[in-house]
Write a protein that holds these residues in place. Structure first.
Motif, PDB file in Angstrom:
ATOM      1  N   PRO A  64      14.231  14.105  13.865  1.00  0.00           N
ATOM      2  CA  PRO A  64      13.201  13.931  14.897  1.00  0.00           C
ATOM      3  C   PRO A  64      11.806  13.701  14.318  1.00  0.00           C
ATOM      4  N   VAL A  65      11.713  13.572  12.997  1.00  0.00           N
ATOM      5  CA  VAL A  65      10.444  13.286  12.331  1.00  0.00           C
ATOM      6  C   VAL A  65      10.658  12.074  11.431  1.00  0.00           C
ATOM      7  N   PRO A  66       9.575  11.404  11.002  1.00  0.00           N
ATOM      8  CA  PRO A  66       9.755  10.243  10.128  1.00  0.00           C
ATOM      9  C   PRO A  66      10.410  10.607   8.799  1.00  0.00           C
ATOM     10  N   VAL A  67      11.236   9.699   8.299  1.00  0.00           N
ATOM     11  CA  VAL A  67      11.902   9.854   7.011  1.00  0.00           C
ATOM     12  C   VAL A  67      11.544   8.650   6.140  1.00  0.00           C
ATOM     13  N   ILE A  68      11.014   8.943   4.948  1.00  0.00           N
ATOM     14  CA  ILE A  68      10.681   7.906   3.975  1.00  0.00           C
ATOM     15  C   ILE A  68      11.668   8.013   2.822  1.00  0.00           C
ATOM     16  N   VAL A  69      12.394   6.946   2.563  1.00  0.00           N
ATOM     17  CA  VAL A  69      13.344   6.907   1.453  1.00  0.00           C
ATOM     18  C   VAL A  69      12.678   6.223   0.260  1.00  0.00           C
ATOM     19  N   VAL A  70      12.754   6.871  -0.901  1.00  0.00           N
ATOM     20  CA  VAL A  70      12.295   6.268  -2.151  1.00  0.00           C
ATOM     21  C   VAL A  70      13.509   6.126  -3.044  1.00  0.00           C
ATOM     22  N   GLY A  71      13.809   4.900  -3.463  1.00  0.00           N
ATOM     23  CA  GLY A  71      15.034   4.719  -4.232  1.00  0.00           C
ATOM     24  C   GLY A  71      14.944   3.586  -5.233  1.00  0.00           C
ATOM     25  N   ASN A  72      16.072   3.357  -5.893  1.00  0.00           N
ATOM     26  CA  ASN A  72      16.213   2.310  -6.899  1.00  0.00           C
ATOM     27  C   ASN A  72      17.312   1.356  -6.467  1.00  0.00           C
ATOM     28  N   LEU A  73      17.179   0.113  -6.868  1.00  0.00           N
ATOM     29  CA  LEU A  73      18.287  -0.815  -6.731  1.00  0.00           C
ATOM     30  C   LEU A  73      19.101  -0.866  -8.021  1.00  0.00           C
TER      31      LEU A  73
END
Length: 340
Positions: free
Chosen positions: A52-61
Protein backbone atom coordinates in the motif's frame (compact mmCIF):
# COMPACT_ATOMS: atom_id res chain seq x y z
CA UNK A 1 44.92 -15.25 -4.88
CA UNK A 2 43.78 -17.08 -8.01
CA UNK A 3 40.11 -16.65 -8.83
CA UNK A 4 37.75 -19.57 -9.02
CA UNK A 5 35.96 -21.02 -12.02
CA UNK A 6 32.96 -18.73 -11.58
CA UNK A 7 35.06 -15.58 -11.59
CA UNK A 8 37.05 -16.76 -14.63
CA UNK A 9 33.81 -17.49 -16.48
CA UNK A 10 32.43 -14.04 -15.60
CA UNK A 11 35.59 -12.34 -16.86
CA UNK A 12 35.25 -14.30 -20.11
CA UNK A 13 31.61 -13.25 -20.43
CA UNK A 14 32.45 -9.59 -20.07
CA UNK A 15 35.24 -9.68 -22.63
CA UNK A 16 33.24 -11.86 -25.05
CA UNK A 17 35.47 -14.95 -25.16
CA UNK A 18 34.73 -16.94 -28.38
CA UNK A 19 34.36 -20.27 -26.57
CA UNK A 20 31.17 -19.04 -24.91
CA UNK A 21 29.41 -19.59 -28.26
CA UNK A 22 29.32 -23.28 -27.29
CA UNK A 23 26.85 -22.38 -24.53
CA UNK A 24 24.30 -20.64 -26.75
CA UNK A 25 21.90 -23.61 -26.86
CA UNK A 26 21.72 -23.40 -23.07
CA UNK A 27 21.27 -19.64 -23.36
CA UNK A 28 18.22 -20.20 -25.56
CA UNK A 29 16.74 -22.48 -22.91
CA UNK A 30 17.48 -19.91 -20.20
CA UNK A 31 15.81 -17.12 -22.21
CA UNK A 32 12.74 -19.29 -22.70
CA UNK A 33 12.52 -19.91 -18.94
CA UNK A 34 12.87 -16.18 -18.20
CA UNK A 35 10.08 -15.30 -20.66
CA UNK A 36 7.84 -18.03 -19.31
CA UNK A 37 8.32 -16.89 -15.71
CA UNK A 38 7.71 -13.22 -16.53
CA UNK A 39 4.58 -14.15 -18.47
CA UNK A 40 3.25 -16.15 -15.54
CA UNK A 41 3.43 -13.09 -13.28
CA UNK A 42 2.11 -10.70 -15.93
CA UNK A 43 -0.91 -12.91 -16.70
CA UNK A 44 -1.76 -13.70 -13.08
CA UNK A 45 -0.76 -17.36 -13.09
CA UNK A 46 1.67 -16.44 -10.32
CA UNK A 47 0.55 -13.95 -7.67
CA UNK A 48 2.00 -10.44 -7.37
CA UNK A 49 1.58 -8.70 -4.03
CA UNK A 50 1.37 -4.92 -4.11
CA UNK A 51 2.25 -2.90 -1.04
CA UNK A 52 0.00 0.00 0.00
CA UNK A 53 3.06 2.27 -0.19
CA UNK A 54 5.44 3.00 -3.09
CA UNK A 55 8.10 0.38 -3.84
CA UNK A 56 11.37 1.29 -5.57
CA UNK A 57 13.36 -1.61 -7.00
CA UNK A 58 17.11 -1.20 -7.47
CA UNK A 59 18.67 -4.00 -9.46
CA UNK A 60 21.13 -5.27 -12.04
CA UNK A 61 20.66 -6.74 -15.46
CA UNK A 62 24.11 -8.35 -15.21
CA UNK A 63 25.97 -10.60 -12.82
CA UNK A 64 28.82 -8.98 -10.92
CA UNK A 65 29.08 -5.71 -9.05
CA UNK A 66 27.69 -2.50 -10.54
CA UNK A 67 27.56 -0.08 -7.58
CA UNK A 68 23.96 -0.92 -6.72
CA UNK A 69 24.39 -0.95 -2.93
CA UNK A 70 25.79 2.61 -2.71
CA UNK A 71 22.79 3.81 -4.72
CA UNK A 72 20.45 2.04 -2.28
CA UNK A 73 22.17 3.83 0.60
CA UNK A 74 21.90 7.16 -1.23
CA UNK A 75 18.20 6.57 -1.90
CA UNK A 76 17.52 5.88 1.77
CA UNK A 77 19.23 9.14 2.73
CA UNK A 78 17.48 11.11 -0.03
CA UNK A 79 14.04 9.79 0.92
CA UNK A 80 14.64 10.66 4.56
CA UNK A 81 15.60 14.18 3.53
CA UNK A 82 12.23 14.41 1.75
CA UNK A 83 10.47 13.55 5.02
CA UNK A 84 9.78 9.88 4.42
CA UNK A 85 10.37 6.81 6.55
CA UNK A 86 12.05 4.42 4.10
CA UNK A 87 12.75 0.75 4.68
CA UNK A 88 15.11 -1.54 2.80
CA UNK A 89 14.15 -5.04 1.74
CA UNK A 90 16.78 -7.62 0.75
CA UNK A 91 17.04 -11.27 -0.19
CA UNK A 92 20.12 -11.57 2.01
CA UNK A 93 22.35 -13.41 -0.43
CA UNK A 94 25.06 -15.39 1.39
CA UNK A 95 23.17 -15.44 4.68
CA UNK A 96 20.98 -18.05 6.30
CA UNK A 97 18.60 -17.47 9.19
CA UNK A 98 16.47 -19.85 11.24
CA UNK A 99 13.52 -17.47 10.99
CA UNK A 100 12.24 -14.90 8.50
CA UNK A 101 11.54 -12.06 8.15
CA UNK A 102 14.89 -11.15 9.72
CA UNK A 103 15.28 -7.66 11.16
CA UNK A 104 18.86 -6.56 10.47
CA UNK A 105 20.93 -4.25 12.63
CA UNK A 106 24.62 -3.32 12.68
CA UNK A 107 25.11 -6.23 15.09
CA UNK A 108 23.29 -8.99 13.20
CA UNK A 109 25.68 -11.84 12.31
CA UNK A 110 26.68 -11.68 8.67
CA UNK A 111 26.19 -15.45 8.48
CA UNK A 112 22.48 -14.85 9.15
CA UNK A 113 21.76 -11.81 6.98
CA UNK A 114 24.48 -11.64 4.30
CA UNK A 115 27.19 -9.03 3.84
CA UNK A 116 25.36 -6.36 1.83
CA UNK A 117 22.33 -6.09 4.18
CA UNK A 118 24.61 -5.85 7.21
CA UNK A 119 26.64 -3.10 5.51
CA UNK A 120 23.53 -1.18 4.48
CA UNK A 121 22.04 -1.42 7.97
CA UNK A 122 25.19 0.10 9.44
CA UNK A 123 25.49 2.79 6.76
CA UNK A 124 21.88 3.97 6.63
CA UNK A 125 20.35 3.28 10.03
CA UNK A 126 16.95 2.75 8.38
CA UNK A 127 14.80 -0.34 8.99
CA UNK A 128 16.15 -3.25 6.97
CA UNK A 129 14.58 -6.68 6.62
CA UNK A 130 15.94 -9.80 4.93
CA UNK A 131 13.47 -12.34 3.59
CA UNK A 132 13.60 -14.73 0.62
CA UNK A 133 9.85 -14.07 0.30
CA UNK A 134 9.90 -10.36 -0.41
CA UNK A 135 6.18 -9.68 0.11
CA UNK A 136 6.43 -11.15 3.61
CA UNK A 137 9.48 -9.02 4.35
CA UNK A 138 7.72 -5.95 2.96
CA UNK A 139 4.81 -6.47 5.34
CA UNK A 140 7.25 -6.49 8.26
CA UNK A 141 8.60 -3.12 7.17
CA UNK A 142 5.07 -1.76 6.91
CA UNK A 143 4.41 -2.90 10.48
CA UNK A 144 7.44 -0.84 11.51
CA UNK A 145 5.90 2.30 10.01
CA UNK A 146 7.82 2.57 6.74
CA UNK A 147 5.98 4.67 4.15
CA UNK A 148 8.18 3.82 1.16
CA UNK A 149 10.20 0.66 0.43
CA UNK A 150 13.49 0.08 -1.40
CA UNK A 151 13.86 -3.45 -2.76
CA UNK A 152 17.60 -4.09 -3.02
CA UNK A 153 18.59 -6.35 -5.93
CA UNK A 154 14.90 -6.92 -6.57
CA UNK A 155 14.59 -6.59 -10.35
CA UNK A 156 13.99 -10.30 -10.91
CA UNK A 157 11.86 -10.82 -7.76
CA UNK A 158 8.55 -10.37 -9.55
CA UNK A 159 6.30 -11.54 -6.71
CA UNK A 160 6.61 -8.06 -5.21
CA UNK A 161 4.87 -5.33 -7.16
CA UNK A 162 6.85 -2.17 -7.81
CA UNK A 163 6.28 1.46 -8.74
CA UNK A 164 9.78 2.29 -9.99
CA UNK A 165 12.51 0.07 -11.42
CA UNK A 166 16.06 1.41 -11.41
CA UNK A 167 18.81 -0.57 -13.16
CA UNK A 168 22.47 0.14 -12.34
CA UNK A 169 25.12 -0.60 -14.96
CA UNK A 170 28.88 -0.64 -14.50
CA UNK A 171 30.28 1.96 -16.87
CA UNK A 172 33.52 0.11 -17.55
CA UNK A 173 32.07 -3.36 -18.17
CA UNK A 174 28.65 -2.50 -19.54
CA UNK A 175 26.66 -5.54 -20.64
CA UNK A 176 29.66 -7.66 -21.61
CA UNK A 177 28.96 -9.73 -24.70
CA UNK A 178 25.21 -8.92 -24.37
CA UNK A 179 24.37 -12.62 -24.00
CA UNK A 180 22.24 -14.22 -21.31
CA UNK A 181 23.41 -16.91 -18.93
CA UNK A 182 25.36 -19.10 -19.32
CA UNK A 183 26.73 -17.70 -22.60
CA UNK A 184 27.06 -14.20 -21.11
CA UNK A 185 26.56 -12.14 -17.95
CA UNK A 186 22.92 -11.07 -18.48
CA UNK A 187 20.24 -12.18 -16.05
CA UNK A 188 17.61 -10.99 -18.52
CA UNK A 189 17.76 -10.02 -22.20
CA UNK A 190 18.70 -6.43 -23.04
CA UNK A 191 15.12 -5.84 -24.20
CA UNK A 192 14.21 -5.69 -20.51
CA UNK A 193 15.70 -2.20 -20.37
CA UNK A 194 12.76 -0.92 -22.42
CA UNK A 195 10.40 -1.61 -19.52
CA UNK A 196 12.42 -0.19 -16.62
CA UNK A 197 12.00 3.38 -15.43
CA UNK A 198 15.64 4.48 -15.38
CA UNK A 199 19.12 3.19 -16.21
CA UNK A 200 21.92 4.60 -14.06
CA UNK A 201 25.48 4.18 -15.34
CA UNK A 202 28.14 4.01 -12.67
CA UNK A 203 31.24 5.78 -13.94
CA UNK A 204 32.38 6.78 -17.42
CA UNK A 205 30.70 4.44 -19.93
CA UNK A 206 33.00 2.45 -22.19
CA UNK A 207 30.00 1.51 -24.38
CA UNK A 208 27.16 3.27 -26.13
CA UNK A 209 24.80 4.04 -23.24
CA UNK A 210 21.04 3.51 -23.60
CA UNK A 211 19.08 6.59 -24.63
CA UNK A 212 17.96 8.56 -21.61
CA UNK A 213 20.42 6.89 -19.24
CA UNK A 214 21.62 8.78 -16.19
CA UNK A 215 25.09 9.00 -14.69
CA UNK A 216 26.38 8.22 -11.22
CA UNK A 217 29.81 8.32 -9.60
CA UNK A 218 31.15 6.52 -6.55
CA UNK A 219 33.20 8.90 -4.43
CA UNK A 220 35.48 7.83 -1.58
CA UNK A 221 34.29 9.57 1.58
CA UNK A 222 36.22 8.28 4.63
CA UNK A 223 38.48 5.63 6.12
CA UNK A 224 37.06 3.36 8.80
CA UNK A 225 39.21 1.16 11.03
CA UNK A 226 37.74 -2.32 10.70
CA UNK A 227 38.48 -3.49 14.25
CA UNK A 228 36.63 -0.71 16.10
CA UNK A 229 34.65 1.22 13.44
CA UNK A 230 36.54 4.46 14.08
CA UNK A 231 36.00 6.76 11.10
CA UNK A 232 38.72 9.15 9.91
CA UNK A 233 38.86 11.70 7.12
CA UNK A 234 39.85 10.64 3.64
CA UNK A 235 42.95 12.84 3.54
CA UNK A 236 45.50 12.40 4.77
CA UNK A 237 45.22 8.59 4.94
CA UNK A 238 45.64 7.12 8.44
CA UNK A 239 48.56 4.99 7.20
CA UNK A 240 51.68 5.35 5.10
CA UNK A 241 53.53 3.33 2.49
CA UNK A 242 52.35 0.54 0.19
CA UNK A 243 49.18 -1.35 1.13
CA UNK A 244 47.51 -4.67 0.51
CA UNK A 245 44.15 -4.22 -1.25
CA UNK A 246 41.47 -6.81 -0.46
CA UNK A 247 38.20 -7.05 -2.36
CA UNK A 248 35.61 -9.83 -2.30
CA UNK A 249 33.08 -8.03 -4.50
CA UNK A 250 31.62 -8.49 -7.95
CA UNK A 251 34.20 -6.25 -9.62
CA UNK A 252 37.42 -6.11 -7.56
CA UNK A 253 39.26 -4.19 -10.28
CA UNK A 254 37.07 -1.15 -9.72
CA UNK A 255 38.07 -1.03 -6.05
CA UNK A 256 41.78 -1.39 -6.81
CA UNK A 257 41.51 1.35 -9.42
CA UNK A 258 39.90 3.62 -6.84
CA UNK A 259 42.78 3.02 -4.44
CA UNK A 260 45.25 3.84 -7.20
CA UNK A 261 43.43 7.09 -7.95
CA UNK A 262 43.84 8.00 -4.28
CA UNK A 263 47.60 7.72 -4.80
CA UNK A 264 48.11 4.42 -2.97
CA UNK A 265 50.65 1.81 -4.06
CA UNK A 266 48.49 -1.31 -3.95
CA UNK A 267 49.20 -5.03 -4.06
CA UNK A 268 45.78 -6.36 -5.15
CA UNK A 269 44.20 -9.44 -3.61
CA UNK A 270 40.89 -10.23 -5.37
CA UNK A 271 38.51 -12.74 -3.82
CA UNK A 272 35.22 -14.17 -5.04
CA UNK A 273 32.10 -12.07 -4.50
CA UNK A 274 30.64 -12.64 -1.02
CA UNK A 275 33.78 -14.51 0.04
CA UNK A 276 33.67 -15.70 3.67
CA UNK A 277 36.84 -14.21 5.05
CA UNK A 278 39.03 -15.79 7.72
CA UNK A 279 41.99 -14.30 9.56
CA UNK A 280 44.41 -16.14 7.28
CA UNK A 281 43.02 -14.24 4.28
CA UNK A 282 44.38 -11.00 5.72
CA UNK A 283 47.81 -12.36 6.71
CA UNK A 284 50.30 -11.43 4.01
CA UNK A 285 53.45 -12.00 6.05
CA UNK A 286 54.39 -8.33 6.51
CA UNK A 287 53.27 -5.25 8.43
CA UNK A 288 51.75 -3.33 5.53
CA UNK A 289 48.28 -1.83 6.07
CA UNK A 290 45.37 -3.79 4.62
CA UNK A 291 42.58 -1.84 2.93
CA UNK A 292 39.24 -3.35 1.91
CA UNK A 293 35.71 -2.50 0.88
CA UNK A 294 32.99 -1.68 3.41
CA UNK A 295 31.16 -4.83 2.29
CA UNK A 296 34.17 -6.99 3.16
CA UNK A 297 34.82 -5.16 6.43
CA UNK A 298 31.57 -6.33 8.04
CA UNK A 299 32.86 -9.92 7.73
CA UNK A 300 36.34 -9.17 9.09
CA UNK A 301 35.70 -7.05 12.18
CA UNK A 302 36.06 -9.89 14.70
CA UNK A 303 39.59 -10.80 13.62
CA UNK A 304 40.93 -7.69 11.88
CA UNK A 305 44.12 -6.11 13.20
CA UNK A 306 44.38 -2.35 13.88
CA UNK A 307 46.18 -2.08 10.52
CA UNK A 308 43.03 -3.03 8.58
CA UNK A 309 41.02 -0.18 7.05
CA UNK A 310 37.81 0.01 5.04
CA UNK A 311 37.27 2.66 2.38
CA UNK A 312 33.79 4.13 2.60
CA UNK A 313 32.27 5.32 -0.68
CA UNK A 314 29.11 7.25 -1.46
CA UNK A 315 27.00 7.36 -4.60
CA UNK A 316 26.71 10.73 -6.30
CA UNK A 317 23.94 10.62 -8.95
CA UNK A 318 23.87 13.49 -11.40
CA UNK A 319 21.38 16.31 -10.89
CA UNK A 320 19.25 15.28 -13.86
CA UNK A 321 18.57 11.91 -12.22
CA UNK A 322 17.71 13.55 -8.90
CA UNK A 323 15.30 15.93 -10.61
CA UNK A 324 13.72 13.05 -12.54
CA UNK A 325 13.41 10.94 -9.39
CA UNK A 326 11.83 13.71 -7.35
CA UNK A 327 9.33 14.31 -10.12
CA UNK A 328 8.38 10.65 -10.22
CA UNK A 329 8.12 10.46 -6.44
CA UNK A 330 5.70 13.38 -6.52
CA UNK A 331 3.47 11.50 -8.98
CA UNK A 332 3.39 8.46 -6.68
CA UNK A 333 1.86 10.60 -3.95
CA UNK A 334 3.60 8.93 -1.01
CA UNK A 335 2.64 10.73 2.18
CA UNK A 336 5.69 11.49 4.34
CA UNK A 337 5.46 10.19 7.89
CA UNK A 338 5.89 13.66 9.35
CA UNK A 339 2.79 14.88 7.44
CA UNK A 340 0.47 12.12 8.65
Amino acid sequence: MSLGLGERWLAAAYRGAPWLALLRPLEALYRWAVRRRASAYAQGRKPVWRAPVPVIVVGNLTLGGTGKSPLVAWLAEHLQARGHAPGILSRGYGGRSDAYPLWVTAETPVAACGDEPRMLAAQTGVPLVVDPQRPRGARRLLEAGCDILISDDGLQHLALGRDLELVVVDGARGFGNARCLPAGPLREPLERLASVDAVIINGEPAFAPPAGGYRMALEPSAWRRVADDEALTLTPPPFTGPVHGVAGIGNPRRFFATLARLGLAVTPHPFADHHRFAAADLDFGDDRPVVMTAKDAVKCRDFASPACWALEVKARPDTTFIEWLDGRLDTLNPVPTRER
